[in-house]
Design a protein around this motif. Structure first.
Motif, short mmCIF file in Angstrom:
data_model
loop_
_atom_site.label_atom_id
_atom_site.label_comp_id
_atom_site.label_asym_id
_atom_site.label_seq_id
_atom_site.Cartn_x
_atom_site.Cartn_y
_atom_site.Cartn_z
N ALA A 104 0.80 -1.22 0.00
CA ALA A 104 0.00 0.00 0.00
C ALA A 104 0.83 1.26 0.00
N ALA A 105 1.77 1.38 0.93
CA ALA A 105 2.51 2.64 1.12
C ALA A 105 3.82 2.67 0.34
N GLU A 106 3.98 1.81 -0.63
CA GLU A 106 5.21 1.77 -1.41
C GLU A 106 5.01 2.41 -2.78
N ASP A 176 23.66 12.82 -9.58
CA ASP A 176 23.62 11.79 -8.54
C ASP A 176 22.36 11.87 -7.70
N GLY A 177 21.35 12.60 -8.16
CA GLY A 177 20.08 12.67 -7.45
C GLY A 177 19.20 11.48 -7.81
N ILE A 178 18.58 10.86 -6.83
CA ILE A 178 17.73 9.68 -7.07
C ILE A 178 16.32 10.14 -7.40
N ILE A 179 15.86 9.86 -8.62
CA ILE A 179 14.54 10.28 -9.06
C ILE A 179 13.64 9.11 -9.41
N ALA A 180 14.18 7.90 -9.39
CA ALA A 180 13.37 6.70 -9.66
C ALA A 180 13.77 5.62 -8.66
N GLY A 181 12.87 4.67 -8.44
CA GLY A 181 13.13 3.58 -7.51
C GLY A 181 11.97 3.36 -6.57
N LYS A 182 12.16 2.46 -5.62
CA LYS A 182 11.12 2.13 -4.64
C LYS A 182 11.36 2.91 -3.35
N ALA A 183 10.26 3.47 -2.80
CA ALA A 183 10.37 4.21 -1.55
C ALA A 183 9.07 4.08 -0.78
N ASN A 184 9.15 3.91 0.53
CA ASN A 184 7.97 3.80 1.38
C ASN A 184 7.55 5.17 1.91
N TRP A 185 6.24 5.40 1.92
CA TRP A 185 5.70 6.64 2.44
C TRP A 185 5.55 6.54 3.95
N THR A 186 6.16 7.47 4.69
CA THR A 186 6.15 7.41 6.15
C THR A 186 4.99 8.19 6.76
N GLY A 187 4.22 8.88 5.94
CA GLY A 187 3.17 9.76 6.43
C GLY A 187 3.51 11.22 6.25
N ASN A 189 6.97 11.90 4.46
CA ASN A 189 7.91 11.92 3.35
C ASN A 189 8.22 10.48 2.94
N PHE A 190 9.08 10.35 1.94
CA PHE A 190 9.49 9.04 1.47
C PHE A 190 10.76 8.59 2.19
N SER A 191 10.88 7.30 2.42
CA SER A 191 12.12 6.74 2.94
C SER A 191 13.19 6.77 1.85
N THR A 192 14.42 6.45 2.23
CA THR A 192 15.50 6.39 1.25
C THR A 192 15.17 5.34 0.20
#
Length: 532
Positions: A104-106, A176-187, A189-192
């Protein structure tokens, strides 16, 4: 989530992001979302007024939302634009929208996206709190909106839209900025991100034309790119041939829910046959090669400056780094991870010393006055009179060529991986001893008059096959001397696996069976650009 409905071209744009209300029928386990816009979800390109167009994001066929660990059925789109989703259990108070995450939060923003798909399939992510069976989505991912205009400027008096061209893809390179990938929503912001990528390629499988305005949206993870250069590479098909155009932007902070307007006027004259130019600068900040050791002198090479001899070690035979006549001594360097260009001193006169030729890294400069007053001009054999490297940089490369007219020990640049590529250009200038002799002469050479010339010749090879030559005039007569950096176009050689360099002039002496040029055969180069 959402498919773009319509866009109208006007002087300014405001992008509105739909919020959705819902009602829930627990008995039937269905609820309906009704979209509306509020200040919390609005993304703006300018100050709103009644005449400016909003770009609504609407629910699309195939959309699903998450409630807890359960993903809903596919959306049923209602006549009023709302969407119905079905769950097998009563929805929780927090719901998420994503079509690419495995939970859900990914959020999962893919590094390859397609304009033919709705934004949900490109990683769009939203969240909301359910109240009385209703909720309004907030968007946590960010968006790049490309507005390219293709112009044929072959006739500068009549610029017209290109009708024979289409955009095939747009590649976003965020350094070197990460703009794609998997990240979990913490409520909040996004996790690393995991499986992160600094690049996204947006494939244009369809050409969306919204009331004659072309708009290509891409989904990106929120990232602070302030101070970074973001590169956008457009791949085009022009008359069936692949062409490229590159644009850059500085310092964009990608904020969740915000769409960034990126208009671009692409001129036919600006298109290239290559996707990217990589440049060998010899600057320490650009060094990507792995550490190695030059065994004959024990020098550890961590960066380009480790290959530079001291200012007082320039004279013939002084430095053990570039003057070691043992057979096993090889001064070499390689631009690994960048242009892949490689060089080592040629074997000549019984060894690999600089007296037999080669390309040595330097940063040394000398003034014309100091050169005039020098007791021995060859103490400056790694110096130039230009003010440092090209483009006000520090380091550059000095090439010495054996003065024998027909020597086979030529300095060369090759690609270490054996791949044939186009060397687009480099910048060249005179080296101090050469400049002195061309201007004043010495005991071996005469100052140049109207019949004299000094040329650099680059010979391109693909494997062992010679494919062409390009000549650069370094001096001509008494007046022309290239003493500052000048661009030398090498692209006409085409794709090469190596290029060799030698020099030619009018002044020649006969010594027994051999002929030698009178003027010292030096030149310097910097900023070698390679097409990828």
């Amino acid at each position: 989530m959402k498919k773009l409905l319509s866009i109208m071209a006007i002087a300014a744009l405001m992008v509105g992001c739909s919020k959705e209300d819902s009602t829930t029928d627990v008995a039937t386990a269905t609820f309906t979302l009704t979209g509306y816009t509020s200040n919390n979800t609005r993304t703006e390109f300018g100050t709103p007024n009644d005449e400016w167009t909003k770009i609504p994001f609407l629910w699309s066929e195939g959309d699903k939302i998450w409630s807890g660990s359960e993903q809903s059925s596919e959306a049923t789109i209602n006549d009023d634009g709302s969407a119905s989703f079905t769950f097998t259990s009563e929805p929780t108070t927090t719901i998420y929208y994503n079509m690419t995450g495995s939970s859900a939060a990914e959020a999962n923003v893919p590094a390859t996206q397609s304009i033919a798909n709705n934004l949900g399939q490109n990683g769009d992510f939203g969240y909301a709190t359910v109240e009385d069976g209703k909720f309004a989505l907030n968007h946590a991912t960010a968006y790049l909106g490309f507005f390219p205009i293709l112009i044929d400027d072959s006739d500068p008096d009549e610029r017209v839209p290109m009708t024979n061209a289409k955009i095939v893809s747009i590649t976003i390179d965020a350094a070197d900025g990460i703009i794609a990938g998997k990240a979990n929503w913490t409520g909040e912001n996004f996790s690393t991100p995991t499986n992160g990528s600094s690049k996204i390629t947006l494939n244009i499988n369809e050409v969306p034309d919204y009331d004659n305005l072309i708009f290509y949206p891409a989904v990106v993870l929120p990232t602070n790119l302030t101070g970074k250069t973001i590169k956008f590479t457009y791949e085009l098909s022009v008359d069936g041939k692949t062409k490229y155009y590159t644009a850059t932007r500085q310092g964009i902070e990608l904020i969740g829910g915000v769409t960034y307007d990126l208009p671009e006027e692409i001129l036919l004259s600006q298109l290239t046959d290559y996707r990217e130019l990589r440049v060998l600068t010899f600057e320490d900040n650009d060094a990507k090669f792995e550490k190695y050791t030059l065994g004959y002198c024990g020098a550890e090479i961590n960066t380009w400056s480790n290959l530079i001899v001291g200012e007082d070690e320039q004279a013939y035979g002084t430095s053990g780094l570039i003057y070691d006549m043992n057979n096993g001594a090889e001064y070499w360097w390689q631009d690994s991870g960048n242009t892949e260009l490689y060089h080592k001193f040629p074997y000549n006169w019984g060894g690999y010393g600089f007296s037999g030729g080669g390309a040595a890294i330097s940063r040394h400069t000398v003034t014309v006055d100091d050169l005039n007053n020098a007791a021995d001009i060859y103490q400056y054999q790694l110096s130039i009179t230009a003010n440092g490297g090209h483009n006000n940089s520090s380091n550059f490369c000095v090439v010495y060529n054996d003065s024998a007219v027909n020597t086979e020990a030529k300095s060369e640049l090759s690609f270490s991986d054996g791949v044939a590529r186009v060397i687009d250009h480099m910048y060249v200038t005179m080296v101090a001893p050469t400049q002195y002799c061309v201007t004043y002469g010495n005991s071996f050479s005469e100052a140049y008059d109207e019949d004299d010339f000094l040329n650099i010749v680059a010979t391109g090879y693909n494997g062992d096959t010679k494919i062409g030559e390009v000549t650069f005039e370094l001096a001509k007569g008494a007046d022309k001397k290239v003493t500052d950096w000048a661009k030398w176009d090498l692209s006409s050689l085409g794709k090469v696996t190596k290029v060799t360099f030698h020099m030619e002039e009018a002044q020649i002496d006969d010594y027994g069976y051999a002929q030698y040029y009178k003027t010292p055969m030096y030149f310097a180069f910097d900023d070698v650009a390679v097409q990828f």
